[in-house]
Motif scaffolding. Structure first.
Motif, mmCIF file in Angstrom:
data_model
loop_
_atom_site.group_PDB
_atom_site.id
_atom_site.type_symbol
_atom_site.label_atom_id
_atom_site.label_comp_id
_atom_site.label_asym_id
_atom_site.label_seq_id
_atom_site.Cartn_x
_atom_site.Cartn_y
_atom_site.Cartn_z
ATOM 1 N N MET A 104 23.505 -46.923 -0.546
ATOM 2 C CA MET A 104 22.140 -47.300 -0.198
ATOM 3 C C MET A 104 21.674 -46.575 1.060
ATOM 4 O O MET A 104 20.502 -46.180 1.156
ATOM 5 C CB MET A 104 22.056 -48.816 0.001
ATOM 6 C CG MET A 104 22.394 -49.638 -1.237
ATOM 7 S SD MET A 104 21.518 -49.114 -2.729
ATOM 8 C CE MET A 104 19.819 -49.415 -2.256
ATOM 9 N N ALA A 105 22.577 -46.399 2.032
ATOM 10 C CA ALA A 105 22.215 -45.653 3.244
ATOM 11 C C ALA A 105 21.909 -44.199 2.903
ATOM 12 O O ALA A 105 20.963 -43.603 3.454
ATOM 13 C CB ALA A 105 23.354 -45.733 4.262
ATOM 14 N N LEU A 106 22.682 -43.624 1.992
ATOM 15 C CA LEU A 106 22.430 -42.245 1.569
ATOM 16 C C LEU A 106 21.090 -42.127 0.857
ATOM 17 O O LEU A 106 20.329 -41.170 1.082
ATOM 18 C CB LEU A 106 23.563 -41.780 0.657
ATOM 19 C CG LEU A 106 23.503 -40.334 0.166
ATOM 20 C CD1 LEU A 106 23.637 -39.374 1.337
ATOM 21 C CD2 LEU A 106 24.605 -40.078 -0.859
ATOM 22 N N THR A 179 20.116 -48.911 9.235
ATOM 23 C CA THR A 179 20.838 -48.548 10.462
ATOM 24 C C THR A 179 21.772 -47.374 10.229
ATOM 25 O O THR A 179 21.845 -46.437 11.034
ATOM 26 C CB THR A 179 21.639 -49.758 10.983
ATOM 27 O OG1 THR A 179 20.745 -50.852 11.211
ATOM 28 C CG2 THR A 179 22.370 -49.417 12.259
ATOM 29 N N LEU A 180 22.478 -47.408 9.114
ATOM 30 C CA LEU A 180 23.457 -46.364 8.827
ATOM 31 C C LEU A 180 22.799 -45.066 8.368
ATOM 32 O O LEU A 180 23.310 -43.975 8.645
ATOM 33 C CB LEU A 180 24.424 -46.871 7.747
ATOM 34 C CG LEU A 180 25.712 -46.081 7.509
ATOM 35 C CD1 LEU A 180 26.539 -46.012 8.789
ATOM 36 C CD2 LEU A 180 26.529 -46.729 6.394
ATOM 37 N N GLY A 181 21.667 -45.163 7.675
ATOM 38 C CA GLY A 181 21.046 -43.965 7.112
ATOM 39 C C GLY A 181 20.080 -43.248 8.021
ATOM 40 O O GLY A 181 19.679 -42.110 7.722
ATOM 41 N N THR A 182 19.713 -43.869 9.153
ATOM 42 C CA THR A 182 18.715 -43.255 10.030
ATOM 43 C C THR A 182 19.194 -41.931 10.607
ATOM 44 O O THR A 182 18.477 -40.925 10.586
ATOM 45 C CB THR A 182 18.347 -44.222 11.167
ATOM 46 O OG1 THR A 182 17.815 -45.426 10.605
ATOM 47 C CG2 THR A 182 17.317 -43.596 12.089
ATOM 48 N N ALA A 183 20.405 -41.917 11.152
ATOM 49 C CA ALA A 183 20.931 -40.689 11.748
ATOM 50 C C ALA A 183 21.075 -39.587 10.707
ATOM 51 O O ALA A 183 20.768 -38.412 10.976
ATOM 52 C CB ALA A 183 22.272 -40.958 12.426
ATOM 53 N N LEU A 184 21.547 -39.944 9.509
ATOM 54 C CA LEU A 184 21.681 -38.944 8.447
ATOM 55 C C LEU A 184 20.326 -38.404 8.036
ATOM 56 O O LEU A 184 20.175 -37.199 7.786
ATOM 57 C CB LEU A 184 22.401 -39.561 7.247
ATOM 58 C CG LEU A 184 22.542 -38.661 6.020
ATOM 59 C CD1 LEU A 184 23.293 -37.379 6.372
ATOM 60 C CD2 LEU A 184 23.247 -39.406 4.900
ATOM 61 N N ALA A 185 19.314 -39.253 7.963
ATOM 62 C CA ALA A 185 17.965 -38.799 7.615
ATOM 63 C C ALA A 185 17.460 -37.785 8.629
ATOM 64 O O ALA A 185 16.826 -36.782 8.268
ATOM 65 C CB ALA A 185 17.020 -39.997 7.537
ATOM 66 N N GLN A 238 28.143 -35.215 5.280
ATOM 67 C CA GLN A 238 27.714 -36.428 5.966
ATOM 68 C C GLN A 238 28.002 -37.682 5.159
ATOM 69 O O GLN A 238 28.097 -38.772 5.724
ATOM 70 C CB GLN A 238 26.220 -36.348 6.274
ATOM 71 C CG GLN A 238 25.855 -35.313 7.317
ATOM 72 C CD GLN A 238 26.480 -35.619 8.664
ATOM 73 O OE1 GLN A 238 26.526 -36.759 9.102
ATOM 74 N NE2 GLN A 238 26.968 -34.587 9.328
ATOM 75 N N LEU A 239 28.158 -37.550 3.846
ATOM 76 C CA LEU A 239 28.518 -38.712 3.033
ATOM 77 C C LEU A 239 29.873 -39.259 3.448
ATOM 78 O O LEU A 239 30.067 -40.480 3.527
ATOM 79 C CB LEU A 239 28.521 -38.332 1.547
ATOM 80 C CG LEU A 239 28.945 -39.436 0.569
ATOM 81 C CD1 LEU A 239 28.021 -40.646 0.713
ATOM 82 C CD2 LEU A 239 28.937 -38.920 -0.860
ATOM 83 N N ALA A 284 38.779 -40.780 1.364
ATOM 84 C CA ALA A 284 37.414 -40.674 0.834
ATOM 85 C C ALA A 284 36.669 -39.525 1.495
ATOM 86 O O ALA A 284 35.958 -38.758 0.827
ATOM 87 C CB ALA A 284 36.675 -41.993 1.048
ATOM 88 N N TYR A 285 36.832 -39.390 2.816
ATOM 89 C CA TYR A 285 36.183 -38.301 3.539
ATOM 90 C C TYR A 285 36.704 -36.948 3.058
ATOM 91 O O TYR A 285 35.922 -36.018 2.797
ATOM 92 C CB TYR A 285 36.442 -38.466 5.030
ATOM 93 C CG TYR A 285 35.725 -37.467 5.902
ATOM 94 C CD1 TYR A 285 34.409 -37.672 6.284
ATOM 95 C CD2 TYR A 285 36.356 -36.310 6.337
ATOM 96 C CE1 TYR A 285 33.736 -36.757 7.083
ATOM 97 C CE2 TYR A 285 35.704 -35.385 7.122
ATOM 98 C CZ TYR A 285 34.392 -35.622 7.494
ATOM 99 O OH TYR A 285 33.744 -34.704 8.268
ATOM 100 N N ILE A 286 38.014 -36.826 2.920
ATOM 101 C CA ILE A 286 38.612 -35.562 2.472
ATOM 102 C C ILE A 286 38.166 -35.238 1.043
ATOM 103 O O ILE A 286 37.840 -34.089 0.717
ATOM 104 C CB ILE A 286 40.150 -35.652 2.559
ATOM 105 C CG1 ILE A 286 40.597 -35.779 4.016
ATOM 106 C CG2 ILE A 286 40.798 -34.429 1.918
ATOM 107 C CD1 ILE A 286 42.065 -36.123 4.168
#
Length: 307
Positions: A104-106, A179-185, A238-239, A284-286
């Motif tokens: 949802m943040a993505l 909150t989580l998606g703002t920086a990525l946006a 960034q995901l 998950a990150y890798i």
């Protein structure tokens, strides 16, 4: 392409082993005794010694490491010292919440970033460009642990539009996802603007304009499609970062995901759960980074040929 994928899988496996080993060693170097936390201050030395033996904490660290790695090879993440149940059950219960919050943040980040970045690129050097980049700069600069409480104060306590915390109510995900998606946006908007400005000066854009194609076709079809390659790369990288950043956000909003479980387990010195949470987030990150590299190589053959 097959050789490229084999090398990529080998790199992912090697990095996963290094990360899991570092997690094990660092967790065991953290001060504190999980047995003392579980039994309390009034436990007798005999009871502590018995529980430590039952949990295998009396073994040398190298034997604990071998048991840990052997369990990982068989898909066994161990037994929680505090919850007294398999760690895999705890992960299976909490991970869907973290995954939902990340997705949802993505989605929110993409819905904000693409119109903002495209608008700034189309009006470069004018007030829409300055406004868009100022907004994106604020998005990058504001930390989650400050933005989250501010959103709670405004939309949950002040306006009473959304729940304060938890995940029981239908719209509980909105504030933590924003909150989580703002920086990525903000990052995506700036990257899209820069990529579009670079594409706008290419010869094929001038050719399309000279043919009399409408601006919507020139900028929406030709320019945007060619500008998406670096944006897709950043989006994939960034995901994975979102999964790590969800730890702080989940604590702020009491979201029952891996981040909340990780923080609680650190306080309880629950080694197996801490190791599993960090390992899952790292893997998950890798994995996301590896898939991003595959997509990038598929879109641009020069990448895989260079390997």
């Amino acid at each position: 392409m097959i050789q490229y994928l084999i090398r990529l899988v080998g790199s992912v496996v090697l990095i996963t082993w290094v990360v899991s080993s570092l997690v094990f060693l660092l967790i065991h170097l953290v001060p504190g005794d999980p047995v003392a936390v579980m039994l309390g201050d009034w436990a007798s030395p005999a009871d502590e010694a018995l529980l430590r033996k039952q949990l295998g904490l009396d073994l040398p660290i190298w034997q604990q490491y071998l048991h840990y790695m052997g369990g990982l090879l068989h898909g066994d993440l161990g037994q929680s010292l505090f919850y007294q149940q398999p760690v895999s059950n705890l992960i299976a219960e909490r991970f869907p919440y973290t995954l939902k919050l990340t997705v949802m943040a993505l989605l929110i980040a993409v819905l904000i970033a693409f119109p903002l970045g495209f608008w700034a690129a189309r009006r470069a050097g004018h007030w829409p460009d300055y406004v868009s980049m100022t907004v994106s700069l604020l998005g990058v600069s504001i930390p989650n642990f400050w933005l989250g409480p501010m959103l709670i104060l405004i939309f949950a306590i002040g306006l009473a539009w959304l729940p304060v915390s938890g995940a029981e109510q239908p719209w509980s995900w909105v504030l933590p996802a924003v909150t989580l998606g703002t920086a990525l946006a903000a990052i995506l908007a700036r990257m899209l603007r820069a990529s579009l400005l670079e594409v706008f000066h290419e010869d094929f854009i001038r050719t399309a304009q000279a043919k009399g194609l409408p601006p919507r076709t020139v900028f929406g079809k030709h320019a945007l499609r060619n500008a998406l390659l670096p944006v897709v790369t950043i989006l994939g990288l960034q995901l994975g970062t979102l999964l790590g950043g969800a730890v702080i956000t989940e604590v702020v909003f009491d979201w029952p995901g891996l981040g909340q479980l990780l923080v609680d387990s650190i306080q309880r010195r629950d080694y197996p759960v801490v190791q599993a949470c960090i390992l899952i987030i790292s893997v998950a990150y890798i994995t996301v980074n590896g898939l991003t590299e595959v997509v990038y190589a598929w879109l641009d053959p020069r990448i895989r040929l260079a390997k």
